[in-house]
Design a protein around this motif. Structure first.
Motif, mmCIF file in Angstrom:
data_model
loop_
_atom_site.group_PDB
_atom_site.id
_atom_site.type_symbol
_atom_site.label_atom_id
_atom_site.label_comp_id
_atom_site.label_asym_id
_atom_site.label_seq_id
_atom_site.Cartn_x
_atom_site.Cartn_y
_atom_site.Cartn_z
ATOM 1 N N PHE A 1 -31.803 27.452 1.314
ATOM 2 C CA PHE A 1 -30.501 27.876 0.784
ATOM 3 C C PHE A 1 -29.695 28.606 1.864
ATOM 4 O O PHE A 1 -28.544 28.271 2.136
ATOM 5 N N GLY B 1 -27.320 22.401 -2.381
ATOM 6 C CA GLY B 1 -27.368 22.289 -3.836
ATOM 7 C C GLY B 1 -28.788 22.212 -4.370
ATOM 8 O O GLY B 1 -29.116 22.823 -5.390
ATOM 9 N N LYS B 2 -29.637 21.474 -3.663
ATOM 10 C CA LYS B 2 -31.042 21.347 -4.091
ATOM 11 C C LYS B 2 -31.718 22.716 -4.091
ATOM 12 O O LYS B 2 -32.420 23.081 -5.044
ATOM 13 N N ALA C 1 -30.194 25.605 -4.279
ATOM 14 C CA ALA C 1 -29.555 26.409 -5.334
ATOM 15 C C ALA C 1 -30.158 26.063 -6.697
ATOM 16 O O ALA C 1 -30.424 26.964 -7.505
ATOM 17 N N ASN C 2 -30.383 24.784 -6.952
ATOM 18 C CA ASN C 2 -31.034 24.385 -8.209
ATOM 19 C C ASN C 2 -32.399 25.045 -8.344
ATOM 20 O O ASN C 2 -32.747 25.577 -9.397
ATOM 21 N N ALA D 1 -25.020 25.250 -7.276
ATOM 22 C CA ALA D 1 -25.557 23.899 -7.071
ATOM 23 C C ALA D 1 -24.524 22.842 -7.456
ATOM 24 O O ALA D 1 -24.309 21.871 -6.717
ATOM 25 N N SER E 1 -21.922 22.577 -4.837
ATOM 26 C CA SER E 1 -22.455 21.931 -3.630
ATOM 27 C C SER E 1 -22.586 20.425 -3.812
ATOM 28 O O SER E 1 -22.213 19.655 -2.918
ATOM 29 N N GLN F 1 -29.568 15.345 -9.047
ATOM 30 C CA GLN F 1 -29.617 16.791 -8.850
ATOM 31 C C GLN F 1 -28.470 17.499 -9.579
ATOM 32 O O GLN F 1 -28.649 18.591 -10.116
ATOM 33 N N ALA G 1 -28.729 20.428 -12.452
ATOM 34 C CA ALA G 1 -27.990 21.698 -12.497
ATOM 35 C C ALA G 1 -27.375 21.913 -13.883
ATOM 36 O O ALA G 1 -27.427 23.017 -14.434
#
Length: 195
Positions: free
Chosen positions: A51, A72-73, A75-76, A84, A87, A110, A114
């Motif tokens: 992140f 994003g991954k 953040a998820n 996410a 992103s 993804q 989210a």
């Protein structure tokens, strides 16, 4: 950077990651080093590092969709779902089929994750439906969509049809039980028992 690449060739991923990051401290401008760092952090499941480092990489390369994907991954995985979503939407906007290592359906998968994290399940099913139009035989997308539809008790006939695609390739007990569960929700008791 050379040391990190050498160590990577020897499958010494942790040492390679450290050497590559040290190289970035000296000169943060080479994209190929950021690329390797983010891939290694993802592979090694270093969520916080992924992140933070993807955030730093975006300062240098804000139009590279793959960096948005890794951001994003991570953040998820850290339950930062709003971040996410932003992103993945940015990554999709910069994505081109010929320049990205990551297929567009991965972004959408993804992105749906989210929205699931935010408990916006209907929106997640719509995103997965869109991803399935481009990749109708992707079992990962199919199973996620079927699970959501079953949970929502919505479009159960579609869920059965999607599952039948997967069952022809993979007759695992979990998938067959899922089909039985959906048939039971449809009040097709005999059909669910016959599985």
């Amino acid at each position: 950077a050379l040391k990190g690449t050498f160590l990577l060739g020897e499958k010494k991923m942790e040492a390679s990651l450290m050497a590559l990051k040290k190289s970035l401290e000296l000169d943060p401008s080479p994209f190929y080093i950021w690329n390797e760092v983010l891939k290694l952090e993802s592979l090694l499941n270093k969520k916080e590092l992924l992140f933070n480092d993807s955030q730093k990489a975006l300062e240098f390369f804000p139009s590279i969709s793959m960096i948005w994907f890794f951001n994003g991954k991570a953040a998820n995985q850290l339950n930062k779902f709003d971040h996410a979503i932003e992103s993945f939407e940015n990554g999709i906007s910069y994505h081109t089929n010929d320049s990205s290592e990551i297929a567009i359906y991965e972004y959408k998968f993804q992105l749906a994750e989210a929205y699931i994290g935010k408990k916006e399940l209907i929106l997640a099913t719509e995103i997965l439906k869109d991803a399935l139009e481009a990749n109708p035989n992707n079992s990962k997308l199919i199973l996620k969509q079927v699970l959501l539809l079953a949970f929502l008790k919505k479009d159960l006939e579609l869920a059965i049809n999607l599952l039948d695609k997967v069952i022809t390739e993979n007759k695992s007990c979990a998938i067959i039980r899922l089909k039985g569960y959906i048939l039971f929700q449809q009040k097709k008791y005999n059909a669910s028992i016959e599985l």
